[in-house]
Design an enzyme around this catalytic site. Structure first.
Site, PDB file in Angstrom:
ATOM      1  N   HIS A 139       0.819  -1.216   0.000  1.00  0.00           N
ATOM      2  CA  HIS A 139       0.000   0.000   0.000  1.00  0.00           C
ATOM      3  C   HIS A 139       0.846   1.257   0.000  1.00  0.00           C
ATOM      4  O   HIS A 139       0.340   2.348   0.231  1.00  0.00           O
ATOM      5  CB  HIS A 139      -0.956   0.009   1.194  1.00  0.00           C
TER       6      HIS A 139
HETATM    7  S1  FES Z   1       1.714  -0.545   3.348  1.00  0.00           S
HETATM    8 FE1  FES Z   1       0.026  -1.839   3.762  1.00  0.00          FE
HETATM    9  S2  FES Z   1       0.970  -3.663   4.465  1.00  0.00           S
HETATM   10 FE2  FES Z   1       2.630  -2.318   4.104  1.00  0.00          FE
END
Ligand code: FES
Length: 121
Positions: free
Chosen positions: A86
């Site tokens: 993410h």
């Molecule tokens: S940024 Fe979501 S699990 Fe690492």
């Protein structure tokens, strides 16, 4: 693997840091850069000196504090670790600098009982 966590262990060989299984260098410049960070600007304020007992060794748990993916070393906007799941960016001290992760990469309990011995856990 200890207690279900993947440990990235850095060790020094001629002041170079190696990450198992990935290779990473924490150079003197990188250490100086992390020491100079104003911790008041950090989401999870921690000084580099509070995260690394010896500046040339960094011991962290390689699990992103967002949802648990494994970040990539030597990547991201701060040259430390990047979690592609993410988009969390950590610096060379494992501190969260950008993205959704709420906390720094965890530093486990560890000690150096002897000059060339690291005990984690
Ligand atoms: S940024 Fe979501 S699990 Fe690492």
């Amino acid at each position: 693997m200890i207690n279900g966590n993947i440990f990235w262990l850095y060790f020094v060989i001629r002041r170079r840091f190696y990450l198992l299984p990935c290779t990473h260098c924490r150079t003197e410049d990188e250490i100086a850069k992390e020491v100079a960070v104003d911790i008041a600007t950090l989401r999870d304020p921690e000084a580099d000196a509070d995260r690394a007992q010896k500046p040339e060794y960094l011991v962290i748990i390689g699990v992103c504090t967002h949802l648990g993916c494994v970040p990539i070393a030597n990547a991201g906007d701060f040259g430390g670790y990047y979690c592609p799941c993410h988009g969390s960016h950590y610096d060379c001290s494992g501190r969260i600098r950008k993205g959704p992760a709420p906390l720094n990469l965890e530093v486990p309990v560890y000690e150096f009982p002897e000059e060339n011995l690291l005990v984690v856990g």
